[in-house]
Design an enzyme around this catalytic site. Structure first.
Site, PDB file in Angstrom:
ATOM      1  N   SER A 128       0.832  -1.201   0.000  1.00  0.00           N
ATOM      2  CA  SER A 128       0.000   0.000   0.000  1.00  0.00           C
ATOM      3  C   SER A 128       0.867   1.251   0.000  1.00  0.00           C
ATOM      4  CB  SER A 128      -0.898   0.009   1.243  1.00  0.00           C
ATOM      5  OG  SER A 128      -1.522   1.257   1.416  1.00  0.00           O
ATOM      6  N   TYR A 153      -2.349  -0.015   9.990  1.00  0.00           N
ATOM      7  CA  TYR A 153      -2.509  -0.608   8.661  1.00  0.00           C
ATOM      8  C   TYR A 153      -1.215  -0.480   7.862  1.00  0.00           C
ATOM      9  CZ  TYR A 153      -3.946  -1.013   3.770  1.00  0.00           C
ATOM     10  OH  TYR A 153      -4.028  -1.378   2.441  1.00  0.00           O
TER      11      TYR A 153
END
Length: 327
Positions: A128, A153
């Site tokens: 990501s 995350y």
């Protein structure tokens, strides 16, 4: 050839599996169908894949090693495209344990499967753009340090890259990580800004604009993401010997940061609705701007995104209206 696509009921997973199936490949999909967002949307995505004879699916939690191993025991998987994960920066503030189970324990189980799979040719997995954290140097380049994540995350995704590197080093199987930049489009995720804005605007509700709208995102249309993945699947990293495992990481984005308020303007025109804005300060774990340097991916496989936000958002709006009229 047989492909394993984890997260097959997810946004990117469905598109990747469908592209492979349309090319005549055999795809085994797995997903645990969490209720992080509406499960019926995931089930509808799976219906799109069930139309293909060479698609099979099992509901599996990748964090359950015994269940995963049993499901894959009789499969001859050559390519693993690992897209299953607990997504979302903001949700990691509310439910951190789900990120550890899916993104760390689950990824370890995938790595262990790859390690013991004699048929494996390539593991390709989702990272990501969040790994760049509060990095102020733009555009984001894979050569930059990503040691200061600003959300759990992001920390799990950076951990995935480190875990993959160690396994590629120790066991010499090829792995490639992709740092996705704000993927959007039809069949997308309801937790993303473009979806939530659309939903609120059509309901006559205000939309939440963080950092008073002073934000930019490298919005990347789903078709451009999938084209990059398709190119990279067969672009297998070479084993360069000691100190150079068969390992790679790339940014995959639109290479064009767009102001958040530009997204709002396009949505207003596409929906024919004036947005009511609720201006808010920056939220914890968020970043002001993302911008992908995609030159390494261009050089590696000739990757070139072609869809502008002005084209992609109307396509999403058309799909959104049709989907909710149908369901």
């Amino acid at each position: 050839m047989t492909y394993l696509v984890t997260g097959a009921a997810g946004f990117v997973g469905m598109y990747v599996a469908k592209q492979l199936l349309e090319a005549g490949e055999t795809v085994f999909g797995i997903d645990c169908l969490t209720d992080y967002y509406d499960v019926s949307l995931k089930e509808e995505r799976l219906k799109e894949l069930d139309k293909f004879e060479k698609f099979s699916f099992e509901k599996i939690d990748i964090a359950d090693q015994a269940e995963l191993s049993a499901s894959l025991a009789d499969k001859r998987i050559e390519y693993v495209i690992h897209l299953a994960a607990q997504a979302g920066v903001r949700y990691s503030l509310q439910n951190p344990h789900s990120y550890i189970q899916s993104n760390l324990v689950g990824f370890l189980n995938i790595l262990e499967y790859c390690r013991h799979n004699p048929d494996l040719k390539h593991l390709l997995y989702a990272s990501s753009s969040s790994v760049y954290g509060g990095n102020k140097e733009l555009p984001y380049s894979v050569s930059q340090s990503v040691d200061k994540p600003v959300s759990l995350y992001a920390a799990t995704k950076k951990s995935n890259e480190l875990m993959a590197h160690s396994y590629s080093h120790l066991y010499r199987f090829p792995s490639t990580g992709l740092r996705f930049f704000t993927v959007y489009g039809p069949w997308g995720r309801p937790d993303m800004a473009y979806w939530m804005f659309t939903e609120s605007m059509l309901a006559g509700k205000p939309i939440k604009i963080f950092n008073n709208g002073d934000m930019k995102r490298d919005f990347t249309y789903i078709d451009d993401i999938v084209s990059g993945i398709m190119k990279l699947v067969k672009a297998i990293p070479e084993d360069g010997g000691e100190g150079h495992p068969p390992y790679a990481v790339y940014n995959i984005g639109n290479n064009r940061p767009e102001p958040l308020m530009e997204l709002v303007d396009i949505l207003e025109k596409s929906l024919g609705v004036k947005a009511e804005l609720e201006l808010l300060p920056m939220q914890k774990g968020d970043v002001k701007e993302t911008y992908a340097d995609i030159e390494p991916l261009r050089k590696a496989v000739g990757y070139e995104p072609v869809t502008r936000l002005q084209t992609g958002i109307p396509k999403f709006v058309d799909w959104y209206r049709e989907y909710f009229e149908r369901t």
